[in-house]
Design an enzyme around this catalytic site. Structure first.
Site, mmCIF file in Angstrom:
data_model
loop_
_atom_site.group_PDB
_atom_site.id
_atom_site.type_symbol
_atom_site.label_atom_id
_atom_site.label_comp_id
_atom_site.label_asym_id
_atom_site.label_seq_id
_atom_site.Cartn_x
_atom_site.Cartn_y
_atom_site.Cartn_z
ATOM 1 N N ARG A 152 -6.853 75.136 45.977
ATOM 2 C CA ARG A 152 -7.238 75.669 44.672
ATOM 3 C C ARG A 152 -8.399 76.651 44.812
ATOM 4 O O ARG A 152 -9.372 76.583 44.067
ATOM 5 C CB ARG A 152 -7.550 74.550 43.692
ATOM 6 C CG ARG A 152 -6.379 73.602 43.473
ATOM 7 C CD ARG A 152 -6.724 72.393 42.628
ATOM 8 N NE ARG A 152 -7.209 72.780 41.308
ATOM 9 C CZ ARG A 152 -6.451 72.914 40.217
ATOM 10 N NH1 ARG A 152 -5.161 72.695 40.295
ATOM 11 N NH2 ARG A 152 -6.981 73.262 39.073
ATOM 12 N N HIS A 153 -8.275 77.558 45.813
ATOM 13 C CA HIS A 153 -9.298 78.563 46.033
ATOM 14 C C HIS A 153 -8.726 79.712 46.851
ATOM 15 O O HIS A 153 -7.604 79.643 47.336
ATOM 16 C CB HIS A 153 -10.527 77.964 46.736
ATOM 17 C CG HIS A 153 -10.264 77.443 48.107
ATOM 18 N ND1 HIS A 153 -9.976 76.130 48.354
ATOM 19 C CD2 HIS A 153 -10.235 78.063 49.312
ATOM 20 C CE1 HIS A 153 -9.790 75.954 49.653
ATOM 21 N NE2 HIS A 153 -9.939 77.121 50.257
ATOM 22 N N ALA A 154 -9.526 80.737 46.996
ATOM 23 C CA ALA A 154 -9.224 81.872 47.869
ATOM 24 C C ALA A 154 -10.494 82.157 48.664
ATOM 25 O O ALA A 154 -11.564 81.613 48.363
ATOM 26 C CB ALA A 154 -8.826 83.100 47.055
#
Length: 144
Positions: free
Chosen positions: A50-52
């Site tokens: 749930r990130h970049a």
């Protein structure tokens, strides 16, 4: 820019004796590995990732069990990768939002191009869309 894609690692051995897969520095992954970590005992209902990242490249490998990896690129392109063999990994470039779901007993190995740096993470999907010049028009997008 490289896009998310599967990487098949060499497989040596036989069914009667077992197998070994090898990853050598920059021969099988498109970067020098500076960090290695693994995740395990993740409940099925928990979505991880749930990130970049701004700069970090990664290769994710399911060394046990199955991991479903969903990636979203800045242009909105979404891909789903099913990792169910320790011989196959998925390349995650910088600037790709990614989310993982695990089967019971799954173990994920991650090869990363940079040491941990909290400033390299984009942890809000809305900010991810803003950074790359798009408004968050799809509240149901991966990782939202």
């Amino acid at each position: 820019m490289l896009l998310p894609h599967l990487i098949e690692f060499p497989r040596h051995g036989a069914e009667s004796t077992g197998y070994i897969s090898v990853c050598e520095q920059q021969q099988h992954v498109p970067f020098a590995v500076q960090r290695v970590f693994w995740t395990y005992d993740t409940p099925e209902h928990v979505a991880r990732g749930r990130h970049a990242h701004f700069h970090t490249q990664q290769v994710l490998v399911a060394v046990a069990g199955t991991i479903v990896v969903t990636t979203e690129l800045p242009d909105g392109q979404i891909e789903v990768f099913r990792l169910d063999s320790p011989q196959v990994g998925v390349y995650i470039p910088p600037n790709a939002w990614h989310t993982m779901l695990y089967t019971p007993g799954a173990v994920q190995l991650v090869l990363a191009s940079l040491p941990y740096d909290e400033q390299d993470y984009i942890r809000s999907h809305e900010v991810f869309r803003e950074v790359w010049g798009k408004s968050d028009q799809t509240s149901g997008a991966a990782g939202s």
